[in-house]
Structures are given as C-alpha cells and as structure tokens.
Design an enzyme around this catalytic site. Structure first.
Site, PDB file in Angstrom:
ATOM      1  N   HIS A 145       0.838  -1.214  -0.085  1.00  0.00           N
ATOM      2  CA  HIS A 145       0.112   0.019   0.038  1.00  0.00           C
ATOM      3  C   HIS A 145       0.794   1.367   0.042  1.00  0.00           C
ATOM      4  O   HIS A 145       0.381   2.210  -0.640  1.00  0.00           O
ATOM      5  CB  HIS A 145      -0.976   0.068   1.004  1.00  0.00           C
ATOM      6  CG  HIS A 145      -2.050   1.067   1.319  1.00  0.00           C
ATOM      7  ND1 HIS A 145      -3.213   1.341   0.224  1.00  0.00           N
ATOM      8  CD2 HIS A 145      -2.137   2.128   2.037  1.00  0.00           C
ATOM      9  CE1 HIS A 145      -3.592   2.235   0.518  1.00  0.00           C
ATOM     10  NE2 HIS A 145      -3.347   2.824   1.306  1.00  0.00           N
ATOM     11  N   CYS A 186      -8.446   0.048 -12.925  1.00  0.00           N
ATOM     12  CA  CYS A 186      -7.610   1.289 -12.224  1.00  0.00           C
ATOM     13  C   CYS A 186      -6.684   0.619 -11.214  1.00  0.00           C
ATOM     14  O   CYS A 186      -6.330   1.413 -10.308  1.00  0.00           O
ATOM     15  CB  CYS A 186      -8.771   1.890 -11.413  1.00  0.00           C
ATOM     16  SG  CYS A 186      -9.680   0.936 -10.193  1.00  0.00           S
TER      17      CYS A 186
END
Length: 451
Positions: A17, A408
């Site tokens: 992340h 995406c």
C-alpha cells in the site's frame, strides 16, 4: 507521506500500500529493506550485518525504480517528456485511437488532488480513472472524520458531516475545474473507519505514562473510554470487513454527504459555464442488491441537487469489480451499473487468497526463486485473474452492451499486464500519473501485437 521527499520501509514490497500511494504521489519509494533495523524512539536506523548507523538529519538517496539506497546525496535530474519521446508517444496515441488497429483503448490516471490531476494531463492522461476520496480526509481534516466516527451525540455527528460536506465540495470543485471537459471517476469511501483513528497502542502507552505520573482515574476516564471505542472497531481481517459498499450501507450518512458534495460541485461549475464530468464509483460490491440499493440513494441525492440548483446533471454510476463473486455475477450487477472499473490489486488478493503485504515479504520471493510463480502477480497480472476479468467483461456486456469497462489497479501501468487486459476487452487502463507515458506506449503495442 505528504511531507516526505522519499519513503523507505523495512517491510512490504513494490506493490504494498505504501508503494502504491507513493507512486501515485510521484514520491521515490523503496519498500522491504529487511536489513534495516529502525528504532523510532532513538531516531536511528542500523543496517544489519554492517557498522552503518543512520541518525535523524543524515542524508540518503533512494532510487524507487531499481530499489537502490545510497548513503549521502547523489546528483539528480528532473524527468520530462520532450523531443523524440513525445513524438513516439503521439504515434502511440494515434494507434490507440485508431479503430482499424482494433478496439479503442484509453489511458487515464489515478489522482486524488488537483496537483496530480494537472500532472496527469501534462503526461497525456485522457481522464481520471480513480479519485480516492479517503485521502481527502487526512491532515487537518482527520479530526473531523474522527469526531463523526466516535461521537454518540446526533447533533455532534451532524455537525461533523456538515464540516465534511463543506471540505469535500471544495475538493471536488478544484478537481473538476482542473479536469474541465474530462471524466473524473470518484470512488466513494472505501477503507475501514478505524484507519482514520489514532493508534490504540500509542494511546495505551500515553495512558500508562499519565498513570505513572500520578493522573487520577477521573482524569484518565475520557482517554480510557476512547481506547475502548477504538479497540472495539478493530477488525481481525479489515480487508474483508466493514469497508467499501458495506460501509455505505451501515453508515448511510457518509455516501449521502459524498454524493451531495460531488453533485453540488458539478452544479456550481455548470452554472459558471464549465463542463464538469464526474462519475461515481461504488467500491467492493459483491452482490447485485448492494449496488441496486446504493444506486437508488445516489440518484435520489443527485435529483435533490438538480432541483435545488435548477440544473441538469449527467453523472454515471458504476462499481469497482474487485471480488471473484462480482465477476461471476457481472451479468446481474451490470444491469445497475453504467461502468465497471476493475480493482485488480484487491481482485488479485481475493483470487489467490493472498495478503499483499504479507505475501510479498514472506513467501513470494521464495515462490519466484523456486519457480512456483513465474512473476509477482501484484506486478504483472496473473492469467487466472485475467480470466475473471474476461468473464466479467463478457457477462457484463451480455446484459448491458453500453457498459464502459476499465482497470484502475496498479496493473494498469504495467506493459505486460496491459497486453493481457487489452485482449480481455477493457476500454481503458488507469494508473499512477508518472506511469501514464508507459501505459500510452504499452497500449499501442498491445493493439499492434493483437492484429
């Protein structure tokens, strides 16, 4: 992360992340330097197996592209599009947009603020394929969302919502103005709410120190109550817990506020003669009823804003496809969606049953070394995941031929993944701003290789 010139971690990997967010911000990042032993209290880093010790204020240089960390400063140059590269990219754009070479494929960018949106346009992005609204709640605004989450008083919660509505409307005004005439897909709030709260263990230490210094039980009561609330919101597996569309159904005030902010910003700009083109994306849908229910709420809010501002708004509503069940039932979900956007990061995790950060640091390097895996599935999309994407593309279009289909996840900036996704039938890919030029070239190459 916003203040950092560069980011270096001792855990994680290239698609963790921290790396994904840093890439989107254009911040150099190296994740997973396991030889680093970081002592936050002493503000120093020891490099295992050496005598090297880094202290606060020491200078280091990092190369995020190659994962290199250098002690000291090195000469730097700014990257730019110019000369032959710009010419080659213009040729690639012509091929991407030429139907005679195959179906058209667009290149969008993932951007969460006007600065990144502007950069995306400069690097050739045709639209914004993902605007993550959770990043708009950080910094000074974190206190507002914390108040909304933690209060039991309806008046206080409504006041927090009003504050959030004000700042969100301003955010979208700036984003839509920067992208005037270009589509902007806004994803409703996705992460678990506890991610916006203070670290419970740090709060626990604060309470213990205060107690040791003689604080009374009465003085500590508010902090202990806060700790109980935060601990009560912690989930065993937050990635599969109360997040995405589930959050919007359990806390319906949040989507009401966000949709009103999006629609109000669009209405204001239309009144000024501009051409805002927002789209609203509902994340983590796995059941048709989830999207159907939330779509009715979204449409009702948009209708209210249209009446209040005497304006007509055209705001498509779609969903992020990132769970295997959503792919399998795409023909049903598509009947309530104007578009699908494949979140291939989470789709990869849920298909493999991997935790991305844990997998990259614990066993994927071994799997690669022993050829259990040919490539890291978080860097180059796995064929099994592509099969799910293809299934969702085919099933979605079977009931909604006009369905717009995009990607995406970070795979949208990887050339090998773009080639696979083009064959699966997607209409566009969206990636971090700095990967847009690569995606433009790779999309053209995918079309040529498929002829």
């Amino acid at each position: 992360m916003v203040a950092a010139e560069g980011i270096l971690t001792s855990h994680g990997g290239k698609t963790s992340h921290a790396a994904v967010i840093a890439r989107g911000m254009g911040t150099p990042c190296v994740c997973g330097v396991e030889s680093f032993r970081i002592d936050a209290a002493k503000k120093e880093v020891r490099v295992e197996g050496t005598d090297t010790v880094l202290h606060e204020g020491d200078m280091i240089s990092i190369d995020g592209a190659q994962g290199i960390v250098v002690l000291g400063a090195v000469p730097l140059v700014s990257a730019e599009l110019s000369g032959d590269l710009e010419t080659i990219l213009s040729w690639a754009d012509d091929i991407r947009r030429d139907a005679s070479f195959g179906h058209l494929v667009g290149v969008r960018a993932n951007a969460d603020n006007p600065e990144d949106a502007k950069l995306s346009r400069e690097l050739g992005a045709e639209a914004i394929g993902l605007c993550r609204t959770e990043h708009m709640f950080l910094g000074d605004r974190k206190q507002i969302i914390q108040t909304f989450i933690l209060t039991d008083e309806p008046d206080v919660r409504q006041h927090a919502l009003a504050d959030l509505l004000s700042v969100q409307t301003k955010d979208f005004l700036e984003m839509f103005r920067e992208m005037d005439g270009k589509n902007v897909i806004v994803r409703l709030l996705d992460p678990p709410l506890h991610e916006f709260l203070d670290d419970p263990r740090a709060l626990e230490v604060e309470i213990a120190r205060a107690e040791a210094q003689g604080a009374t039980a009465e003085e500590l009561a508010p902090k202990r109550a806060l700790l109980r609330r935060i601990d009560g919101m912690i989930e065993s597996n937050p990635m599969l817990g109360l997040r995405g569309v589930r959050l919007s159904i359990v806390f319906p005030d949040l989507p009401l506020m966000q949709v009103r902010a999006i629609a109000s910003a669009a209405a204001t700009l239309k009144a000024q003669g501009l051409d805002p083109r927002p789209e609203i994306m509902v994340p983590l849908v796995s059941m048709t009823s989830e999207l159907a229910q939330l779509r009715s709420v979204i449409e009702r809010v948009i209708d209210d804003v249209e009446r209040e501002n005497t304006v007509e708004l055209d705001i498509p509503i779609g969903t992020m496809i990132e769970l295997p069940r959503a792919c399998v039932t795409a023909n049903e979900i598509a009947q309530h969606a104007d578009f699908f956007s494949f979140g291939t990061n989470d789709l990869t995790q849920t298909t493999f049953g991997f935790s991305r950060d844990d997998a990259e640091s614990k066993f994927i390097p071994i799997y690669l070394h022993r050829h259990v895996l040919e490539s890291n599935p978080f860097e180059t999309i796995d064929d099994g995941v592509v099969s799910l994407v293809k299934m969702a593309v085919d099933r979605g279009r079977s009931t909604n031929p006009k369905l717009d289909l995009g990607v995406c996840g970070e795979h949208g900036g990887d050339p090998r993944s773009i080639k696979k996704l083009y064959k699966a039938g997607v209409d566009y890919v969206s990636c971090s701003p700095y990967r847009v030029p690569i995606a433009r070239l790779a999309a053209a190459q995918a079309k040529l290789s498929d002829r």
